[in-house]
Structures are given as C-alpha cells and as structure tokens.
Design a protein around this motif. Structure first.
Motif, PDB file in Angstrom:
ATOM      1  N   ASP A 124      17.168  -8.314  -4.439  1.00 34.89           N
ATOM      2  CA  ASP A 124      17.943  -8.484  -3.209  1.00 34.89           C
ATOM      3  C   ASP A 124      17.175  -9.413  -2.278  1.00 34.89           C
ATOM      4  OD1 ASP A 124      19.420  -8.358  -0.915  1.00 34.89           O
ATOM      5  OD2 ASP A 124      19.062  -6.220  -0.518  1.00 34.89           O
ATOM      6  N   GLU A 125      17.442 -10.711  -2.377  1.00 34.91           N
ATOM      7  CA  GLU A 125      16.709 -11.692  -1.594  1.00 34.91           C
ATOM      8  C   GLU A 125      17.263 -11.857  -0.181  1.00 34.91           C
ATOM      9  OE1 GLU A 125      16.329 -15.298  -3.811  1.00 34.91           O
ATOM     10  OE2 GLU A 125      15.381 -14.305  -5.528  1.00 34.91           O
ATOM     11  N   THR A 126      18.252 -11.042   0.173  1.00 36.35           N
ATOM     12  CA  THR A 126      18.768 -11.095   1.544  1.00 36.35           C
ATOM     13  C   THR A 126      17.855 -10.351   2.509  1.00 36.35           C
ATOM     14  OG1 THR A 126      20.124  -9.077   1.309  1.00 36.35           O
ATOM     15  CG2 THR A 126      21.125 -11.182   0.651  1.00 36.35           C
ATOM     16  N   ARG A 127      16.956  -9.518   1.955  1.00 38.53           N
ATOM     17  CA  ARG A 127      16.024  -8.770   2.806  1.00 38.53           C
ATOM     18  C   ARG A 127      14.595  -9.214   2.525  1.00 38.53           C
ATOM     19  NH1 ARG A 127      17.139  -2.561   1.666  1.00 38.53           N
ATOM     20  NH2 ARG A 127      17.411  -3.354  -0.462  1.00 38.53           N
ATOM     21  N   PRO A 128      13.838  -9.605   3.567  1.00 36.52           N
ATOM     22  CA  PRO A 128      12.438  -9.974   3.356  1.00 36.52           C
ATOM     23  C   PRO A 128      11.628  -8.757   2.921  1.00 36.52           C
ATOM     24  CG  PRO A 128      12.931  -9.854   5.695  1.00 36.52           C
ATOM     25  CD  PRO A 128      14.237  -9.719   4.975  1.00 36.52           C
ATOM     26  N   LEU A 129      10.444  -9.000   2.382  1.00 34.05           N
ATOM     27  CA  LEU A 129       9.649  -7.911   1.817  1.00 34.05           C
ATOM     28  C   LEU A 129       9.277  -6.855   2.856  1.00 34.05           C
ATOM     29  CD1 LEU A 129       7.330  -9.917  -0.604  1.00 34.05           C
ATOM     30  CD2 LEU A 129       9.296  -8.487  -1.186  1.00 34.05           C
ATOM     31  N   HIS A 130       8.971  -7.276   4.078  1.00 33.23           N
ATOM     32  CA  HIS A 130       8.622  -6.265   5.081  1.00 33.23           C
ATOM     33  C   HIS A 130       9.826  -5.381   5.404  1.00 33.23           C
ATOM     34  CE1 HIS A 130      10.371  -9.321   7.845  1.00 33.23           C
ATOM     35  NE2 HIS A 130      10.687  -8.269   8.585  1.00 33.23           N
ATOM     36  N   ARG A 131      11.037  -5.949   5.271  1.00 33.56           N
ATOM     37  CA  ARG A 131      12.246  -5.159   5.504  1.00 33.56           C
ATOM     38  C   ARG A 131      12.454  -4.154   4.384  1.00 33.56           C
ATOM     39  NH1 ARG A 131      14.319  -3.682   9.754  1.00 33.56           N
ATOM     40  NH2 ARG A 131      14.135  -1.681   8.680  1.00 33.56           N
ATOM     41  N   LEU A 132      12.169  -4.574   3.144  1.00 36.59           N
ATOM     42  CA  LEU A 132      12.270  -3.654   2.014  1.00 36.59           C
ATOM     43  C   LEU A 132      11.310  -2.483   2.192  1.00 36.59           C
ATOM     44  CD1 LEU A 132      12.529  -6.070  -1.047  1.00 36.59           C
ATOM     45  CD2 LEU A 132      14.338  -4.602  -0.123  1.00 36.59           C
ATOM     46  N   ALA A 133      10.102  -2.777   2.658  1.00 37.82           N
ATOM     47  CA  ALA A 133       9.123  -1.703   2.873  1.00 37.82           C
ATOM     48  C   ALA A 133       9.641  -0.704   3.891  1.00 37.82           C
ATOM     49  CB  ALA A 133       7.796  -2.296   3.341  1.00 37.82           C
ATOM     50  N   THR A 138      11.226   6.661   5.548  1.00 41.67           N
ATOM     51  CA  THR A 138      11.841   7.268   6.731  1.00 41.67           C
ATOM     52  C   THR A 138      10.753   7.513   7.761  1.00 41.67           C
ATOM     53  OG1 THR A 138      11.568   9.458   5.721  1.00 41.67           O
ATOM     54  CG2 THR A 138      13.701   8.385   5.459  1.00 41.67           C
ATOM     55  N   PRO A 139      11.081   7.459   9.043  1.00 42.35           N
ATOM     56  CA  PRO A 139      10.074   7.680  10.082  1.00 42.35           C
ATOM     57  C   PRO A 139       9.353   9.017   9.880  1.00 42.35           C
ATOM     58  CG  PRO A 139      12.106   6.836  11.054  1.00 42.35           C
ATOM     59  CD  PRO A 139      12.408   7.146   9.609  1.00 42.35           C
ATOM     60  N   ASN A 140       8.010   8.953   9.872  1.00 47.87           N
ATOM     61  CA  ASN A 140       7.157  10.134   9.697  1.00 47.87           C
ATOM     62  C   ASN A 140       7.318  10.777   8.314  1.00 47.87           C
ATOM     63  OD1 ASN A 140       6.166   9.985  12.415  1.00 47.87           O
ATOM     64  ND2 ASN A 140       8.109  10.902  13.097  1.00 47.87           N
ATOM     65  N   GLY A 141       7.889  10.033   7.373  1.00 48.54           N
ATOM     66  CA  GLY A 141       8.098  10.572   6.026  1.00 48.54           C
ATOM     67  C   GLY A 141       6.904  10.335   5.116  1.00 48.54           C
ATOM     68  N   ASN A 142       7.071  10.739   3.861  1.00 48.04           N
ATOM     69  CA  ASN A 142       5.978  10.624   2.891  1.00 48.04           C
ATOM     70  C   ASN A 142       5.541   9.177   2.669  1.00 48.04           C
ATOM     71  OD1 ASN A 142       6.259  13.370   2.611  1.00 48.04           O
ATOM     72  ND2 ASN A 142       7.279  13.283   0.614  1.00 48.04           N
ATOM     73  N   ASN A 143       6.514   8.265   2.506  1.00 51.46           N
ATOM     74  CA  ASN A 143       6.167   6.868   2.253  1.00 51.46           C
ATOM     75  C   ASN A 143       5.428   6.250   3.432  1.00 51.46           C
ATOM     76  OD1 ASN A 143       7.346   5.398  -0.336  1.00 51.46           O
ATOM     77  ND2 ASN A 143       8.697   7.112   0.165  1.00 51.46           N
ATOM     78  N   GLU A 144       5.905   6.532   4.624  1.00 51.97           N
ATOM     79  CA  GLU A 144       5.233   5.981   5.808  1.00 51.97           C
ATOM     80  C   GLU A 144       3.812   6.515   5.923  1.00 51.97           C
ATOM     81  OE1 GLU A 144       5.739   6.950  10.355  1.00 51.97           O
ATOM     82  OE2 GLU A 144       7.232   5.407   9.788  1.00 51.97           O
ATOM     83  N   ARG A 145       3.615   7.775   5.582  1.00 48.43           N
ATOM     84  CA  ARG A 145       2.276   8.373   5.685  1.00 48.43           C
ATOM     85  C   ARG A 145       1.287   7.682   4.755  1.00 48.43           C
ATOM     86  NH1 ARG A 145       0.663  14.794   5.547  1.00 48.43           N
ATOM     87  NH2 ARG A 145      -1.602  14.492   5.372  1.00 48.43           N
ATOM     88  N   ILE A 146       1.667   7.494   3.489  1.00 46.67           N
ATOM     89  CA  ILE A 146       0.754   6.838   2.547  1.00 46.67           C
ATOM     90  C   ILE A 146       0.530   5.381   2.934  1.00 46.67           C
ATOM     91  CG2 ILE A 146       0.426   6.128   0.153  1.00 46.67           C
ATOM     92  CD1 ILE A 146       0.015   9.131   0.695  1.00 46.67           C
ATOM     93  N   ARG A 147       1.593   4.705   3.334  1.00 52.95           N
ATOM     94  CA  ARG A 147       1.468   3.290   3.687  1.00 52.95           C
ATOM     95  C   ARG A 147       0.555   3.079   4.884  1.00 52.95           C
ATOM     96  NH1 ARG A 147       4.388   0.538   7.278  1.00 52.95           N
ATOM     97  NH2 ARG A 147       6.036   2.113   7.295  1.00 52.95           N
ATOM     98  N   THR A 148       0.632   3.946   5.854  1.00 52.99           N
ATOM     99  CA  THR A 148      -0.155   3.745   7.073  1.00 52.99           C
ATOM    100  C   THR A 148      -1.558   4.338   6.996  1.00 52.99           C
ATOM    101  OG1 THR A 148       0.835   5.731   8.060  1.00 52.99           O
ATOM    102  CG2 THR A 148       1.888   3.603   8.544  1.00 52.99           C
ATOM    103  N   THR A 149      -1.758   5.324   6.114  1.00 57.66           N
ATOM    104  CA  THR A 149      -3.102   5.917   6.020  1.00 57.66           C
ATOM    105  C   THR A 149      -3.943   5.263   4.927  1.00 57.66           C
ATOM    106  OG1 THR A 149      -2.254   7.663   4.555  1.00 57.66           O
ATOM    107  CG2 THR A 149      -2.375   8.153   6.914  1.00 57.66           C
ATOM    108  N   TRP A 150      -3.314   4.881   3.808  1.00 58.87           N
ATOM    109  CA  TRP A 150      -4.090   4.237   2.742  1.00 58.87           C
ATOM    110  C   TRP A 150      -4.068   2.719   2.873  1.00 58.87           C
ATOM    111  CZ3 TRP A 150      -2.333   1.103  -1.417  1.00 58.87           C
ATOM    112  CH2 TRP A 150      -3.378   0.691  -2.269  1.00 58.87           C
ATOM    113  N   PHE A 151      -2.867   2.129   2.999  1.00 63.53           N
ATOM    114  CA  PHE A 151      -2.787   0.680   3.110  1.00 63.53           C
ATOM    115  C   PHE A 151      -2.956   0.292   4.574  1.00 63.53           C
ATOM    116  CE2 PHE A 151      -0.446  -3.165   1.091  1.00 63.53           C
ATOM    117  CZ  PHE A 151      -1.575  -3.927   1.311  1.00 63.53           C
TER     118      PHE A 151
END
Length: 224
Positions: A124-133, A138-151
């Motif tokens: 889906d090239e209509t969305r830039p990579l940061h938008r896909l991330a 979801t806000p305060n969800g599992n993905n956000e937690r790993i992304r902000t604490t590890w990466f």
C-alpha cells in the motif's frame, strides 16, 4: 574489451572507475543491485547511471530505480545491508518466545505469519512508512510500548551510526595496487575469462554478445 560495449557490474563496493581500470577499457559501466526477489519478478533494481538498454531487462524483473551518481548508489547499497539484521530480529523474537515455554515450531510459525502479513501492507504505497507504523498500533497499546521502549532514539542512532560506517567504507577510494574493496589482501581480484551467456538477470537477455564474468560462483558483471 571494446570501448563500444556496456559493462553491467553487480559487484558490491567496486566503483565504476576501478572496474574500468581492471578491464583496461573506456567502456561505460552501469552498476546494479539486483536482489534475490528478481527471481520472482517483484524486486526493484537500483542502477547507476541511467541507461535504458541496461534497465530494460530489470524492468521485467520488478522495475528499476536509476540514480545519477555513485554517492546515491552507495546509500541504496547500504540499505541492502540491513536485510539479514531483519531476519536476526525475527529469530530473536522466536528465541524469546521459546525461552518462555513456547514450542520452537509454534513460535517460529507465529513470527513468520506475523511479519508475512505485515509485508502485505507494504504494498500500500498510498501510506508512508511512518503512517503504517502508526496505523498498526493503538495509543498506549502493546505495539506502541515496544516501539517506544525498545526502538528508542538511542537505538535508532546506533542503527544510523552503523549505516554511516558502512556508507563510508563503500565510498572510500581503493588504494592503488591492492585488491578491490571487500577482497582481503594479499589476494587481489583477478577477473576470470568472460563466459558466453544467453541469459542475464535470471532469464532476461540484454542484447547480442552478452557475456558474464564470474568471481567464484557469483556472477558479478555482464557486458552487452
């Protein structure tokens, strides 16, 4: 080698001028980075400089991305150096799961399926990579937690530092009288005799008189 030929080089880290000196030719040299997925005709190939006769076969293998100079080409070459790091990341996730009692085959099946599905969203090239991330969390969800604490910013900076180091090595001048960059001295690169070939880039022919040079078992350059 005749100067009216065109050399297509697939040799990583070897500048066009270095190859011309080794071949003792003034022929134009086009560098290319075909990745394994060209076998399935679904991988863009970076080329430098733009030359339609060279780009034509790669267009049928997933498309081309021509760049104007070798500085830009080296940036893309450095990006291709991140592929095995991605696989190592997936292997680490699998090992973490097995360390918590999950059967190895089940853990690997889950990780493979997770990231196979993520790969589909990259189409889906209509969305830039940061938008896909952002869209995959979801806000305060599992993905956000790993992304902000590890990466973290420090993690991203370490990655950028590694890429900058690789880029510097790719762009450095090759000392005269020594082997090509990436080939340990005292064993300099010695071109093998050109071998007549009827195929280039997994079945696509670039023109009459095409030949392939090989270093070991790896095709490294073609002449059209």
């Amino acid at each position: 080698m005749d100067d009216d030929r065109t050399v297509v080089s697939l040799m990583a880290g070897v500048a066009a001028d270095d190859l011309r000196r080794t071949l003792a030719t003034g022929a134009p040299v086009v560098r290319a980075i075909p990745l394994p997925a060209v076998r399935e005709r679904r991988s863009v190939t970076v080329t430098c400089p733009s030359r339609p006769a060279v780009e034509s076969p790669f267009e049928r293998l997933g498309g081309t991305l021509p760049v104007a100079d070798e500085d830009a080409f080296d940036v893309f070459s450095a990006l291709t150096g991140t592929l095995t790091a991605h696989y190592a990341y997936l292997a680490t996730l699998t090992a973490w799961a097995t360390g918590h009692g999950i059967a190895a085959d089940a853990a690997e099946r889950c990780v493979r399926d997770l990231f196979r599905n993520v790969g589909h969203s990259l189409r889906d090239e209509t969305r830039p990579l940061h938008r896909l991330a952002a869209d995959h969390g979801t806000p305060n969800g599992n993905n956000e937690r790993i992304r902000t604490t590890w990466f973290s910013q420090a993690n991203a900076a370490a990655l950028e530092k590694a890429l900058d180091g690789l880029l510097a090595d790719l762009g450095q001048d090759r000392p005269r009288g020594k082997g090509f960059r990436g080939i340990p001295d005292p064993a300099p690169y010695i071109p093998t005799p050109c071998i007549p070939a009827t195929r280039l880039a997994d079945g696509e022919r670039s023109g009459a008189g095409t030949v392939v040079m090989a270093a070991g078992a790896v095709p490294v350059a073609a002449v059209a």
